[in-house]
Design an enzyme around this catalytic site. Structure first.
Site, PDB file in Angstrom:
ATOM      1  N   ARG A  39       0.816  -1.218   0.000  1.00 56.60           N
ATOM      2  CA  ARG A  39       0.000   0.000   0.000  1.00 56.60           C
ATOM      3  C   ARG A  39       0.846   1.263   0.000  1.00 56.60           C
ATOM      4  O   ARG A  39       0.431   2.288  -0.549  1.00 56.60           O
ATOM      5  CB  ARG A  39      -0.941  -0.010   1.207  1.00 56.60           C
ATOM      6  CG  ARG A  39      -2.061  -0.995   0.978  1.00 56.60           C
ATOM      7  CD  ARG A  39      -3.020  -1.068   2.123  1.00 56.60           C
ATOM      8  NE  ARG A  39      -4.226  -1.763   1.717  1.00 56.60           N
ATOM      9  CZ  ARG A  39      -5.139  -2.243   2.550  1.00 56.60           C
ATOM     10  NH1 ARG A  39      -4.984  -2.079   3.848  1.00 56.60           N
ATOM     11  NH2 ARG A  39      -6.201  -2.853   2.097  1.00 56.60           N
ATOM     12  N   LYS A 201     -18.417 -13.923   5.372  1.00 51.05           N
ATOM     13  CA  LYS A 201     -19.598 -13.336   6.022  1.00 51.05           C
ATOM     14  C   LYS A 201     -20.684 -12.891   5.044  1.00 51.05           C
ATOM     15  O   LYS A 201     -20.524 -11.891   4.357  1.00 51.05           O
ATOM     16  CB  LYS A 201     -19.148 -12.144   6.877  1.00 51.05           C
ATOM     17  CG  LYS A 201     -18.349 -12.588   8.088  1.00 51.05           C
ATOM     18  CD  LYS A 201     -17.907 -11.413   8.916  1.00 51.05           C
ATOM     19  CE  LYS A 201     -16.406 -11.231   8.805  1.00 51.05           C
ATOM     20  NZ  LYS A 201     -15.911  -9.901   8.998  1.00 51.05           N
ATOM     21  N   GLY A 354      -9.973  -7.412   0.041  1.00 50.38           N
ATOM     22  CA  GLY A 354      -8.602  -7.563   0.517  1.00 50.38           C
ATOM     23  C   GLY A 354      -8.052  -8.953   0.298  1.00 50.38           C
ATOM     24  O   GLY A 354      -6.953  -9.122  -0.254  1.00 50.38           O
ATOM     25  N   GLY A 377     -14.636  -3.091   0.695  1.00 45.04           N
ATOM     26  CA  GLY A 377     -15.995  -2.579   0.823  1.00 45.04           C
ATOM     27  C   GLY A 377     -16.299  -1.488  -0.195  1.00 45.04           C
ATOM     28  O   GLY A 377     -17.388  -1.435  -0.768  1.00 45.04           O
TER      29      GLY A 377
END
Ligand code: ADP
Ligand code: MG
Length: 397
Positions: A39, A201, A354, A377
């Site tokens: 990153r 999830k 991710g 997200g």
């Protein structure tokens, strides 16, 4: 919709605040050691451009999930040091992200210098998008550059609040690339649009499933979220990862989206591990063959075939979430097979999330797909058609 980019502004001598995504993984034993600096490297083109242009650069970011207070194990100091090495200049670290001492450090900066502010989430005002905090964070900046796509779906002080107090607000090169590469997936619909949803999830991805199921020709389900659908259908899931919240969400989808349910593809077989007793034995089983004491950790070979064919016939593919417990071979086989299918198809292919992005990079496939998003997200919300507050807050082109 088009937003002003860094190339469209003159940054020479401009006091500039840059929102970067330095939310890097740190070593669990030693929080001063960065285990993956991807990153930081990804932000270099934007920072280097500003330095070369003679801007006066202050960087801000969040890291981890501090409990609204300073926590030295989530300091950005190691990121500042690493950035300094990569840029070949000293990058001093501020003791905080706001306050008199920090304001003075910013005022003392010269053209071409770079200062790293401390973790914005050390203050609860960051997530509350508190105006006073946002004003202090904006400080003396005349130019705001947002290069943290992964945080743009959140209306926080460092992503949205500061734009109220800074004259010119533009996208950095990373964000610009996301806004160029993601739209084909956002605009896709009908024949040929294949969505792959995996990971653990269902409750986190339920909105995306609800929005995308009516738009997609096929929605492929993999990973532990499959077992939530299995359970909702009354199947045995044994010792597999399957939380009540996920089952509830899957049940709701099956009940409320009946007219679109034929587009949903669930695994037809699984690869599972015997846990009780823990023999380490693994075996394939059909979807209705999971037994008590067995943990389904991946899709099986027939499912790999089936899903691979769906990807091959697609025109646009959006993938979020791995097909299984890919960190632990042989349960990476489903994820690897799908990654391979994505690499080989002629379709426009976008990977977000991710863990899915990490899997793609580990396999060295990042150049074989159309785009690997830096946002989890944020990329889902963008592709499902939502507007992102951090994008909206930037100046129009
Ligand atoms: P992403 O970050 O790409 O959005 P998620 O965070 O939702 O993906 O989920 C990824 C995690 O889910 C990984 O750590 C993976 O090992 C785990 N996972 C996926 N399938 C299974 C499974 N069948 N059993 C246990 N863990 C699983
Ligand atoms: Mg994840």
């Amino acid at each position: 919709m088009a937003k002003k980019g860094l190339r469209q502004v003159d940054c020479a001598g401009k006091r500039t605040l840059v929102r970067v995504d330095f939310n890097v993984p740190l070593d669990k034993q030693d929080s001063t050691v960065i285990t993956d600096d991807t990153r930081i490297r990804a932000a270099l083109p934007t920072i280097q451009h500003l330095v070369d242009a003679g801007a006066i650069v202050t960087l801000c970011s969040h890291l981890g999930r501090p409990k609204d207070a300073p926590d030295s194990s989530m300091s950005l100091a190691p990121a500042a040091e690493r950035l300094g090495q990569l840029l070949g200049i000293e990058v001093p670290m501020a003791p905080d992200c706001v306050g008199d001492e920090v304001a003075q450090m910013r005022a003392d900066l010269q053209a071409g210098q770079v200062l790293m502010l401390e973790n914005t989430r050390f203050h609860r005002e960051e997530k509350k998008n508190d105006p006073d905090f946002a004003k202090a964070l904006a400080g003396d900046a005349e130019l705001f550059v947002d290069d943290a796509f992964g945080s743009m779906h959140r209306a926080h002080a460092s992503t949205v609040g500061v734009t109220e107090y800074i004259d010119v607000c533009v996208s950095g090169f990373l964000v610009e690339r996301e806004l160029e590469k993601l739209p084909p997936a956002r605009e896709a619909g009908g024949d040929g649009f294949v969505v792959i949803m995996g990971g653990a999830k269902v409750e986190d991805k339920i909105d995306a499933i609800k929005m995308l199921l009516p738009r997609a020709e096929r929605m492929i389900i993999g990973g532990a979220m499959s077992w939530a659908f299995f359970k909702a259908q009354g199947k045995e899931v044994g010792a597999s990862l399957c939380k009540p919240d996920s089952v509830e969400a899957a049940t709701e989808i099956l009940a409320n989206m009946a007219e679109h349910i034929d587009r949903l593809m669930l695994p037809v077989d699984v690869n599972m591990l015997q846990v009780d007793p823990d023999t380490g034995e693994t075996k394939f089983a059909p979807a209705d063959g999971i037994e008590p004491g067995w943990d389904a950790l991946d899709i099986g070979p027939e499912t790999r075939e089936l899903y691979g064919r769906a990807v091959k016939d697609a025109t646009v593919v959006f993938w979020n979430g791995p097909m299984g417990y890919f960190e632990k071979p042989p349960f990476d086989e489903g994820t690897v097979a799908l990654a391979q299918a994505l690499a080989e198809t002629d379709a426009y292919t976008v990977v977000g999330g991710g863990d899915s992005a990490a899997a793609m990079n580990q396999l060295g496939f990042e150049d074989k797909v159309s785009h690997v998003s830096t946002g989890g997200g944020a990329s889902i919300e963008f592709v499902q058609g939502d507007s992102l507050p951090g994008v909206d807050a930037l100046d129009d082109a």
